[in-house]
Design an enzyme around this catalytic site. Structure first.
Site, PDB file in Angstrom:
ATOM      1  N   HIS A   5      -2.129   0.136  -5.420  1.00  0.00           N
ATOM      2  CA  HIS A   5      -1.787   1.499  -5.021  1.00  0.00           C
ATOM      3  C   HIS A   5      -2.312   2.500  -6.041  1.00  0.00           C
ATOM      4  O   HIS A   5      -1.773   2.638  -7.136  1.00  0.00           O
ATOM      5  CB  HIS A   5      -0.258   1.621  -4.885  1.00  0.00           C
ATOM      6  CG  HIS A   5       0.192   2.979  -4.456  1.00  0.00           C
ATOM      7  ND1 HIS A   5       1.377   3.543  -4.883  1.00  0.00           N
ATOM      8  CD2 HIS A   5      -0.383   3.886  -3.631  1.00  0.00           C
ATOM      9  CE1 HIS A   5       1.510   4.742  -4.334  1.00  0.00           C
ATOM     10  NE2 HIS A   5       0.452   4.971  -3.575  1.00  0.00           N
ATOM     11  N   LEU A  16      -2.195   2.813 -11.847  1.00  0.00           N
ATOM     12  CA  LEU A  16      -2.399   1.891 -10.729  1.00  0.00           C
ATOM     13  C   LEU A  16      -1.156   1.014 -10.614  1.00  0.00           C
ATOM     14  O   LEU A  16      -0.772   0.350 -11.577  1.00  0.00           O
ATOM     15  CB  LEU A  16      -3.637   1.024 -10.965  1.00  0.00           C
ATOM     16  CG  LEU A  16      -3.859  -0.153  -9.989  1.00  0.00           C
ATOM     17  CD1 LEU A  16      -4.041   0.335  -8.563  1.00  0.00           C
ATOM     18  CD2 LEU A  16      -5.054  -0.995 -10.433  1.00  0.00           C
ATOM     19  N   GLU A  17      -0.517   1.039  -9.446  1.00  0.00           N
ATOM     20  CA  GLU A  17       0.596   0.141  -9.165  1.00  0.00           C
ATOM     21  C   GLU A  17       0.045  -1.101  -8.466  1.00  0.00           C
ATOM     22  O   GLU A  17      -0.580  -0.991  -7.414  1.00  0.00           O
ATOM     23  CB  GLU A  17       1.634   0.798  -8.231  1.00  0.00           C
ATOM     24  CG  GLU A  17       2.538   1.815  -8.856  1.00  0.00           C
ATOM     25  CD  GLU A  17       3.539   2.369  -7.851  1.00  0.00           C
ATOM     26  OE1 GLU A  17       4.717   2.485  -8.208  1.00  0.00           O
ATOM     27  OE2 GLU A  17       3.147   2.705  -6.717  1.00  0.00           O
ATOM     28  N   ILE A  18       0.268  -2.264  -9.057  1.00  0.00           N
ATOM     29  CA  ILE A  18      -0.044  -3.524  -8.387  1.00  0.00           C
ATOM     30  C   ILE A  18       1.239  -3.987  -7.697  1.00  0.00           C
ATOM     31  O   ILE A  18       2.273  -4.167  -8.342  1.00  0.00           O
ATOM     32  CB  ILE A  18      -0.510  -4.606  -9.379  1.00  0.00           C
ATOM     33  CG1 ILE A  18      -1.718  -4.133 -10.182  1.00  0.00           C
ATOM     34  CG2 ILE A  18      -0.808  -5.907  -8.638  1.00  0.00           C
ATOM     35  CD1 ILE A  18      -2.988  -3.980  -9.405  1.00  0.00           C
ATOM     36  N   VAL A  54       6.766   4.620  -7.742  1.00  0.00           N
ATOM     37  CA  VAL A  54       6.504   6.025  -8.049  1.00  0.00           C
ATOM     38  C   VAL A  54       6.885   6.939  -6.888  1.00  0.00           C
ATOM     39  O   VAL A  54       7.595   7.941  -7.070  1.00  0.00           O
ATOM     40  CB  VAL A  54       5.033   6.228  -8.461  1.00  0.00           C
ATOM     41  CG1 VAL A  54       4.704   7.708  -8.580  1.00  0.00           C
ATOM     42  CG2 VAL A  54       4.756   5.524  -9.788  1.00  0.00           C
TER      43      VAL A  54
END
Length: 264
Positions: A5, A16-18, A54
């Site tokens: 994301h 960056l969200e994994i 987030v």
């Protein structure tokens, strides 16, 4: 399978969200984290869930700002209070930048998952019906007809939303009404295992939302204030604003045990 994301605009936003779930292999996860780091991103790993981390903590913050507007607090005063608190832009301006229609698509997903705590007051749909999608169509909360008006609220939005500016609320209370909803949701995310540690929650909020870095992120900020203080403030606002400010069980338990997030 996993999710990566990114945040808009991707070339500027460092987070960056994994997104992982129970079926994600360690190999896939480590490959994605390494790939994100090679792109120059700050990477956090988040368990799958509505809004991930987030966007989930951002939504109640935005909702609180719109509730203030409906109550009669001037839109520019709301943004001014949150930029004074330390955010790079206020929540109203952020809606214009992101696109009001984008936010409205996320809202029902969060409401379905979390109920009244994420319930919208319907402002976004009224704005969309009136063609107010934000900066991209040069019509939103702010004026975009001339550059000199870029920081000026479009007064006609008050008419569209049937708002009368009647409340002269101080900046500190405006900021508390918005920020404490975010703090509470962040604590819930940690308690539910959406994020794995306070550090990830702080990094995600700073790099993904612009939470004031000098405050250290939501968890460091709660530690600085004192967990009991945060719980007391939430209870105080719950009495006047309702269940949306009900303190997260993890905060109540930590206050009773005199614990903080960065104890160890």
């Amino acid at each position: 399978v996993l999710g990566m994301h990114y945040f808009s605009p991707v070339e500027k936003m460092p987070l960056l969200e994994i997104i992982k779930h129970s079926g994600t292999s360690d190999q896939a996860l480590s490959t994605a984290v390494d790939f994100g780091r090679k792109q120059g991103k700050t990477v956090i790993v988040v368990n799958d869930g509505a809004g991930f981390y987030v966007n989930r903590i951002l939504a109640p913050y935005i909702n609180a700002s719109l509730e203030l507007a409906i109550d009669g607090v001037a839109l520019d005063k709301i943004d001014e209070a949150l930029t004074n608190f330390g955010f790079p832009v206020g929540p109203i301006k952020l809606l214009d930048e992101v696109g009001i229609d984008i936010g409205s698509k996320i809202q029902p997903i969060l409401e379905d998952a979390f109920g009244d705590r994420m319930a919208s007051i319907g402002v976004q749909q009224t704005l969309i019906d009136n063609g107010r999608l934000g900066k991209k169509v040069r019509k939103g909360f702010y004026r975009y007809d001339k550059p000199k008006f870029a920081k000026t609220i479009d007064e006609s939005v008050y008419t569209d939303l049937s708002i009368t500016k009647t409340i002269d609320m101080n900046s500190e209370l405006i900021a508390q009404r918005c920020v404490y909803r975010m703090l509470n949701e962040a604590a819930l995310c940690l308690d539910e295992g959406i994020i794995f540690c306070p550090r990830d929650g702080d990094l995600g909020a700073i790099y993904g939302i612009g939470f004031p870095p000098f405050l250290g992120g939501p968890f460091q900020y709660m530690d600085t204030l004192g967990i009991q203080y945060v719980v007391n403030k939430l209870k105080e606002m719950e009495l006047t604003q309702g269940q949306k400010y009900h303190p997260a069980p993890i905060l109540v338990a930590m206050a009773e045990a005199h614990k903080s997030f960065y104890d160890t």
